[in-house]
Scaffold this active site. Structure first.
Site, PDB file in Angstrom:
ATOM      1  N   HIS A  70       0.812  -1.218   0.000  1.00 26.30           N
ATOM      2  CA  HIS A  70       0.000   0.000   0.000  1.00 26.30           C
ATOM      3  C   HIS A  70       0.845   1.267   0.000  1.00 26.30           C
ATOM      4  O   HIS A  70       0.377   2.319   0.429  1.00 26.30           O
ATOM      5  CB  HIS A  70      -1.011   0.002   1.154  1.00 26.30           C
ATOM      6  CG  HIS A  70      -1.896  -1.207   1.128  1.00 26.30           C
ATOM      7  ND1 HIS A  70      -2.746  -1.472   0.076  1.00 26.30           N
ATOM      8  CD2 HIS A  70      -2.031  -2.226   1.998  1.00 26.30           C
ATOM      9  CE1 HIS A  70      -3.372  -2.601   0.313  1.00 26.30           C
ATOM     10  NE2 HIS A  70      -2.964  -3.083   1.472  1.00 26.30           N
ATOM     11  N   ASP A  91       3.418  -0.783  -4.758  1.00 29.76           N
ATOM     12  CA  ASP A  91       2.216  -1.297  -5.407  1.00 29.76           C
ATOM     13  C   ASP A  91       2.316  -1.232  -6.926  1.00 29.76           C
ATOM     14  O   ASP A  91       1.849  -2.134  -7.623  1.00 29.76           O
ATOM     15  CB  ASP A  91       0.981  -0.535  -4.926  1.00 29.76           C
ATOM     16  CG  ASP A  91       0.525  -0.973  -3.537  1.00 29.76           C
ATOM     17  OD1 ASP A  91       1.159  -1.874  -2.950  1.00 29.76           O
ATOM     18  OD2 ASP A  91      -0.452  -0.403  -3.033  1.00 29.76           O
TER      19      ASP A  91
END
Length: 127
Positions: free
Chosen positions: A94, A99
């Site tokens: 995250h 990501d």
């Protein structure tokens, strides 16, 4: 967002092929990222450009799992797909750069497993 949207538009436009489309890829784009963008663009009196296409990797992940006969869980997170494909996470989950790197590798594996060419990937896009 009022200051960020003009920067985002300028950045993307500076990398866009003249007359081409912009393809933005996200995991769970249809239910999270795109509604978020639509809401904030609208709130700041902007419109998402009509030549932007979005691709959601979540339905692709469901299709791969279904084609392999796996039970498809209702929620398939990006980190779970990284584990599914044995892709190591670089950095913290995250976090934008971590990501993005994970999504890029997962997308490669999904399109490979589905034998999905670029044209097929674009057919799965939405505005």
């Amino acid at each position: 967002m009022e200051k960020l949207i003009p920067l985002l538009l300028k950045y993307i436009q500076s990398r866009q092929i003249p007359g081409g489309v912009v393809v933005l890829i996200a995991h769970n784009a249809r239910n999270f990222d795109v509604p978020f963008l639509k809401r904030d663009f609208s709130r700041c009196s902007y419109e998402i450009p009509p030549d932007w296409l979005f691709i959601d990797t979540l339905p692709l992940a469901h299709a791969v799992m279904k084609s392999e006969g796996s039970k498809v869980p209702s929620k398939v997170s990006l980190p779970a797909l990284g584990e599914y494909y044995d892709i190591p996470l670089v950095g913290s989950a995250h976090r934008a750069l971590s990501d993005v790197h994970l999504l890029a590798q997962v997308l490669q594996r999904l399109t490979h497993d589905l034998k999905l060419p670029i044209s097929g990937l674009l057919q799965s896009s939405f505005k």
